[in-house]
Design a protein around this motif. Sequence first.
Motif, PDB file in Angstrom:
ATOM      1  N   UNK A 100      -7.723   6.384  -5.072  1.00 20.17           N
ATOM      2  CA  UNK A 100      -6.473   6.131  -4.365  1.00 20.17           C
ATOM      3  C   UNK A 100      -5.377   6.821  -5.145  1.00 20.17           C
ATOM      4  N   UNK A 105      -5.325  -7.529  -3.247  1.00 22.76           N
ATOM      5  CA  UNK A 105      -6.597  -6.925  -2.885  1.00 22.76           C
ATOM      6  C   UNK A 105      -6.703  -6.739  -1.380  1.00 22.76           C
ATOM      7  N   UNK A 106      -7.112  -5.533  -0.984  1.00 24.45           N
ATOM      8  CA  UNK A 106      -7.289  -5.248   0.422  1.00 24.45           C
ATOM      9  C   UNK A 106      -6.027  -4.913   1.171  1.00 24.45           C
ATOM     10  N   UNK A 107      -4.931  -4.770   0.449  1.00 23.99           N
ATOM     11  CA  UNK A 107      -3.652  -4.567   1.119  1.00 23.99           C
ATOM     12  C   UNK A 107      -3.330  -3.096   1.378  1.00 23.99           C
ATOM     13  N   UNK A 108      -4.069  -2.170   0.761  1.00 22.55           N
ATOM     14  CA  UNK A 108      -3.711  -0.766   0.908  1.00 22.55           C
ATOM     15  C   UNK A 108      -3.006  -0.209  -0.292  1.00 22.55           C
ATOM     16  N   UNK A 109      -2.586  -1.066  -1.198  1.00 24.33           N
ATOM     17  CA  UNK A 109      -2.134  -0.588  -2.493  1.00 24.33           C
ATOM     18  C   UNK A 109      -0.662  -0.346  -2.661  1.00 24.33           C
ATOM     19  N   UNK A 110       0.184  -0.513  -1.644  1.00 25.52           N
ATOM     20  CA  UNK A 110       1.594  -0.178  -1.795  1.00 25.52           C
ATOM     21  C   UNK A 110       2.312  -1.205  -2.653  1.00 25.52           C
ATOM     22  N   UNK A 131       7.071   4.053  -2.188  1.00 24.44           N
ATOM     23  CA  UNK A 131       5.903   4.838  -1.782  1.00 24.44           C
ATOM     24  C   UNK A 131       6.314   5.924  -0.800  1.00 24.44           C
ATOM     25  N   UNK A 153      -6.617   9.487  -0.068  1.00 26.24           N
ATOM     26  CA  UNK A 153      -7.905   9.088  -0.616  1.00 26.24           C
ATOM     27  C   UNK A 153      -8.820  10.305  -0.581  1.00 26.24           C
ATOM     28  N   UNK A 174      -9.391   2.005  -5.211  1.00 29.88           N
ATOM     29  CA  UNK A 174      -8.848   1.463  -3.966  1.00 29.88           C
ATOM     30  C   UNK A 174      -8.610  -0.025  -4.078  1.00 29.88           C
ATOM     31  N   UNK A 175      -7.442  -0.437  -3.596  1.00 33.71           N
ATOM     32  CA  UNK A 175      -7.028  -1.837  -3.522  1.00 33.71           C
ATOM     33  C   UNK A 175      -6.695  -2.441  -4.887  1.00 33.71           C
ATOM     34  N   UNK A 176      -7.032  -1.762  -5.980  1.00 36.77           N
ATOM     35  CA  UNK A 176      -6.844  -2.383  -7.292  1.00 36.77           C
ATOM     36  C   UNK A 176      -5.466  -2.029  -7.827  1.00 36.77           C
ATOM     37  N   UNK A 177      -4.443  -2.596  -7.245  1.00 39.59           N
ATOM     38  CA  UNK A 177      -3.083  -2.208  -7.598  1.00 39.59           C
ATOM     39  C   UNK A 177      -2.678  -2.664  -8.984  1.00 39.59           C
ATOM     40  N   UNK A 203       3.081  -6.673  -4.488  1.00 41.94           N
ATOM     41  CA  UNK A 203       2.177  -6.111  -3.497  1.00 41.94           C
ATOM     42  C   UNK A 203       1.376  -7.244  -2.881  1.00 41.94           C
ATOM     43  N   UNK A 207       5.124   8.290  -5.482  1.00 40.25           N
ATOM     44  CA  UNK A 207       6.321   7.473  -5.337  1.00 40.25           C
ATOM     45  C   UNK A 207       7.547   8.344  -5.567  1.00 40.25           C
TER      46      UNK A 207
END
Lengths: 114, 113
Positions: free
Chosen positions: B32, A97-102, B46, B51, B95-98, A94, B36
């Motif tokens: 978030x 951070x800040x990417x939108x999470x995909x 995805x 959200x 959010x954003x914390x993948x 991915x 999938x």
Amino acid sequence: NAGVTQTPKFRVLKTGQSMTLLCAQDMNHEYMYWYRQDPGMGLRLIHYSVGEGTTAKGEVPDGYNVSRLKKQNFLLGLESAAPSQTSVYFCASSQGQGSGGELFFGEGSRLTVL
Amino acid sequence: QQQVKQSPQSLIVQKGGIPIINCAYENTAFDYFPWYQQFPGKGPALLIAIRPDVSEKKEGRFTISFNKSAKQFSLHIMDSQPGDSATYFCAASKTWVTDKLIFGTGTRLQVFP
């Protein structure tokens, strides 16, 4: 576009043998992950990396090691394979951070340990 | 360990039916919620994400419904087709914390003609 490529796709090991799974991504992503998928267990995070030269433990790290020497590659190693490590392994990447999470996944590597 | 509980484990519907897959989460900090889709022999991809600032999101025949107070969210597939046959995973994170994305256990959907 290749996206995320995993090698090998299939492997059979005997208990105690070692092996390395290779993941390569061509999307210039910062983050990379290794998951394992088992029936009824979903996807469980083994290790991940938030950038070249970094690694961190996930939910199920025991028995595995990883390395991220180059940004585009993420290696998963099994030093002494056990039958409990029979699984399908997925690499993902991915933007971070800040990417939108995909997450973008590879097609998987099926490992059988006898 | 923060969990995401997914049900049912498997689902069989006829073409045109509306399968519904449900997920529940524990951590109120999660904001978030992606879904999938995984076809046999392939990696997950995805499908749609939501959200909690909205209660519903639609993309084509796929709809996510979100209930923040109940800490639940669900996937509805309208006018399901045999090509929708796949395994579906819900997930949740901040959010954003993948690197902290928590997946559900998956639902295998079969759509018969």
